[in-house]
Design a protein around this motif. Structure first.
Motif, PDB file in Angstrom:
ATOM      1  N   VAL A   1       0.797  -1.233   0.000  1.00  0.00           N
ATOM      2  CA  VAL A   1       0.000   0.000   0.000  1.00  0.00           C
ATOM      3  C   VAL A   1       0.829   1.283   0.000  1.00  0.00           C
ATOM      4  N   TRP A   2       2.131   1.195   0.205  1.00  0.00           N
ATOM      5  CA  TRP A   2       2.931   2.411   0.212  1.00  0.00           C
ATOM      6  C   TRP A   2       2.957   3.029  -1.178  1.00  0.00           C
ATOM      7  N   ASP A   3       2.795   4.363  -1.230  1.00  0.00           N
ATOM      8  CA  ASP A   3       2.959   5.035  -2.508  1.00  0.00           C
ATOM      9  C   ASP A   3       4.454   5.249  -2.762  1.00  0.00           C
ATOM     10  N   ARG A   4       4.758   5.768  -3.933  1.00  0.00           N
ATOM     11  CA  ARG A   4       6.172   5.885  -4.329  1.00  0.00           C
ATOM     12  C   ARG A   4       6.967   6.811  -3.405  1.00  0.00           C
ATOM     13  N   SER A   5       6.345   7.856  -2.892  1.00  0.00           N
ATOM     14  CA  SER A   5       7.092   8.780  -2.032  1.00  0.00           C
ATOM     15  C   SER A   5       7.483   8.104  -0.709  1.00  0.00           C
ATOM     16  N   ARG A   6       6.579   7.298  -0.148  1.00  0.00           N
ATOM     17  CA  ARG A   6       6.905   6.586   1.095  1.00  0.00           C
ATOM     18  C   ARG A   6       7.989   5.542   0.842  1.00  0.00           C
ATOM     19  N   GLN A   7       7.891   4.861  -0.286  1.00  0.00           N
ATOM     20  CA  GLN A   7       8.933   3.898  -0.632  1.00  0.00           C
ATOM     21  C   GLN A   7      10.277   4.614  -0.792  1.00  0.00           C
ATOM     22  N   SER A   8      10.230   5.767  -1.430  1.00  0.00           N
ATOM     23  CA  SER A   8      11.470   6.518  -1.699  1.00  0.00           C
ATOM     24  C   SER A   8      12.130   7.004  -0.413  1.00  0.00           C
ATOM     25  N   LEU A   9      11.317   7.386   0.568  1.00  0.00           N
ATOM     26  CA  LEU A   9      11.886   7.830   1.839  1.00  0.00           C
ATOM     27  C   LEU A   9      12.591   6.684   2.567  1.00  0.00           C
ATOM     28  N   LEU A  10      12.056   5.456   2.433  1.00  0.00           N
ATOM     29  CA  LEU A  10      12.739   4.315   3.028  1.00  0.00           C
ATOM     30  C   LEU A  10      14.079   4.080   2.337  1.00  0.00           C
ATOM     31  N   ILE A  11      14.086   4.161   1.023  1.00  0.00           N
ATOM     32  CA  ILE A  11      15.332   3.993   0.275  1.00  0.00           C
ATOM     33  C   ILE A  11      16.316   5.106   0.647  1.00  0.00           C
TER      34      ILE A  11
ATOM     35  N   THR B   1      13.691   6.629  -7.052  1.00  0.00           N
ATOM     36  CA  THR B   1      13.140   7.475  -5.993  1.00  0.00           C
ATOM     37  C   THR B   1      12.408   8.676  -6.602  1.00  0.00           C
ATOM     38  N   SER B   2      11.304   9.047  -5.955  1.00  0.00           N
ATOM     39  CA  SER B   2      10.537  10.208  -6.414  1.00  0.00           C
ATOM     40  C   SER B   2       9.631  10.670  -5.281  1.00  0.00           C
ATOM     41  N   GLY B   3       9.198  11.909  -5.384  1.00  0.00           N
ATOM     42  CA  GLY B   3       8.259  12.448  -4.396  1.00  0.00           C
ATOM     43  C   GLY B   3       8.886  12.913  -3.100  1.00  0.00           C
ATOM     44  N   ILE B   4      10.221  12.889  -2.996  1.00  0.00           N
ATOM     45  CA  ILE B   4      10.892  13.393  -1.796  1.00  0.00           C
ATOM     46  C   ILE B   4      11.035  14.911  -1.937  1.00  0.00           C
ATOM     47  N   PRO B   5      10.711  15.677  -0.898  1.00  0.00           N
ATOM     48  CA  PRO B   5      10.785  17.141  -1.012  1.00  0.00           C
ATOM     49  C   PRO B   5      12.167  17.631  -1.458  1.00  0.00           C
ATOM     50  N   GLU B   6      12.166  18.490  -2.447  1.00  0.00           N
ATOM     51  CA  GLU B   6      13.419  19.078  -2.924  1.00  0.00           C
ATOM     52  C   GLU B   6      13.835  20.219  -1.987  1.00  0.00           C
ATOM     53  N   TYR B   7      15.133  20.390  -1.839  1.00  0.00           N
ATOM     54  CA  TYR B   7      15.642  21.413  -0.927  1.00  0.00           C
ATOM     55  C   TYR B   7      15.620  22.796  -1.571  1.00  0.00           C
TER      56      TYR B   7
ATOM     57  N   GLY C   1      31.046  13.949  -3.474  1.00  0.00           N
ATOM     58  CA  GLY C   1      31.446  15.220  -2.902  1.00  0.00           C
ATOM     59  C   GLY C   1      30.456  16.347  -3.139  1.00  0.00           C
ATOM     60  N   GLU C   2      29.305  16.045  -3.737  1.00  0.00           N
ATOM     61  CA  GLU C   2      28.309  17.073  -4.000  1.00  0.00           C
ATOM     62  C   GLU C   2      26.977  16.716  -3.353  1.00  0.00           C
ATOM     63  N   MET C   3      26.197  17.734  -3.021  1.00  0.00           N
ATOM     64  CA  MET C   3      24.861  17.522  -2.500  1.00  0.00           C
ATOM     65  C   MET C   3      23.902  17.512  -3.679  1.00  0.00           C
ATOM     66  N   VAL C   4      23.210  16.380  -3.868  1.00  0.00           N
ATOM     67  CA  VAL C   4      22.372  16.226  -5.052  1.00  0.00           C
ATOM     68  C   VAL C   4      20.929  15.896  -4.648  1.00  0.00           C
ATOM     69  N   SER C   5      20.029  16.039  -5.606  1.00  0.00           N
ATOM     70  CA  SER C   5      18.614  15.735  -5.374  1.00  0.00           C
ATOM     71  C   SER C   5      18.444  14.270  -4.976  1.00  0.00           C
TER      72      SER C   5
END
Length: 318
Positions: free
Chosen positions: A35-45, A105-111, A125-129
């Protein structure tokens, strides 16, 4: 008396045990489907990629019956246990699907500048999405880090079905288990219902995401349709029956025979509209006693299909 011990499972072990078929997710009917949507799955990853804490798994270990497991053992060599996943289905299936390249991964809030929470990942060495990352996109070192991430597993040994169900219910005492999920967990004939609910007819009726729970409920309601003179399928009436009905071997044969008959009839129907009606949840339940009567009258599937074709098209039947 049951005992509880702990162990550490790597993500790699979870994926391997699932591939071998050693993890049973159908052991507790209160377990939700996928039942997890893609954003919840992505946060676990995301947690796995960063090495954050991941909630533990609760597993009842059951020794395999060597004779029943003979075919499996030939394929994966001797395995001592089947792992009944009493709590942790979403985590396991998410990890398995990611490792097997089934999603990015998708649906994770962008900074954005000024945000308190920063989900970005440090790569090269870089901060990425954190979005758009699949297992195949990881470097070999990143893959190794991910596969060797571990989480705690609680082994529940020598527990009866009732004891394992009790532990599950207590684990979810602070979670929002729906009434239906709690009813399934407390069902007296839970194992028998789960077995019947594996019938192929339900794969036509429900999506993979909703299959387990909907099939379980439909089996119970089908039993009610066959065993009550004035059946009521209202939740207030189904709830107490779900907990108390005692499904015998004869009941299992009866229900399976009716489902077989309806599936055979479905396969010979030619009109798409009628086929769709047959596997609609409401009309399917209405057909249960009719199909049983037709079966008992010796009507073959083709004859019953002809009746349904006329009935659902509004034609006169004789």
């Amino acid at each position: 008396m049951y005992t509880i011990t702990t162990a550490q499972w790597s993500f790699k072990k979870i994926a391997e045990e699932m591939k071998k078929g050693n993890i049973d997710f159908k052991c507790g009917s209160a377990q939700r489907g996928d039942v997890w949507d893609r954003s919840r799955q992505s946060l676990l990853i995301h947690s796995g990629l960063r090495g954050d804490i991941i909630p533990c798994l609760y597993v009842r270990r059951v020794e395999k019956d060597i004779e029943q497991a003979e075919e499996i053992i030939k394929e994966v060599k001797k395995v001592k246990y089947v792992f009944e996943m009493r709590d942790g289905r979403q985590r396991c299936t998410t990890i398995f699907k990611f490792i097997n390249g089934e999603f990015k991964t998708s649906g994770i809030p962008e900074y954005e500048d000024g945000d308190k929470i920063d989900y970005r990942l440090e790569r090269n060495g870089e901060m990425v999405s954190p979005n758009g990352i699949g297992f195949e996109d990881l470097t070999e070192d990143e893959k190794l880090d991910f596969l060797t991430r571990t989480l705690t597993v609680y082994y529940i040994d020598n527990a009866t079905d009732a004891e394992a169900d009790m532990i599950f219910l207590k684990l979810n005492n602070g979670k929002a288990l729906t009434t239906a999920e709690r009813n399934r967990a407390e069902a007296k004939s839970r194992n028998e219902i789960i077995d019947i609910a594996s019938h192929d007819i339900f794969k036509l009726m429900f999506s993979e995401k909703t299959l387990d729970n909907n099939a379980f409920d439909t089996v119970v309601k089908s039993y009610i349709m066959l065993n009550n003179d004035n059946p009521s399928l209202l939740n207030k009436d189904v709830k107490p029956l779900m907990k108390s009905i005692d499904i015998t071997d004869e009941d299992k044969k009866q229900l399976t025979a009716v489902f077989d008959y309806i599936l055979e009839t479905y396969n010979v129907l030619e009109t798409k509209k009628v086929k769709k009606r047959v596997i609609g949840k409401t009309s399917f339940l209405s057909l249960i006693p009719i199909a049983e009567q037709a079966m008992n009258d010796g009507k073959i599937a083709e004859e019953f299909a002809s009746f349904l074709d006329k009935f659902f098209s509004g034609k006169t039947t004789k």
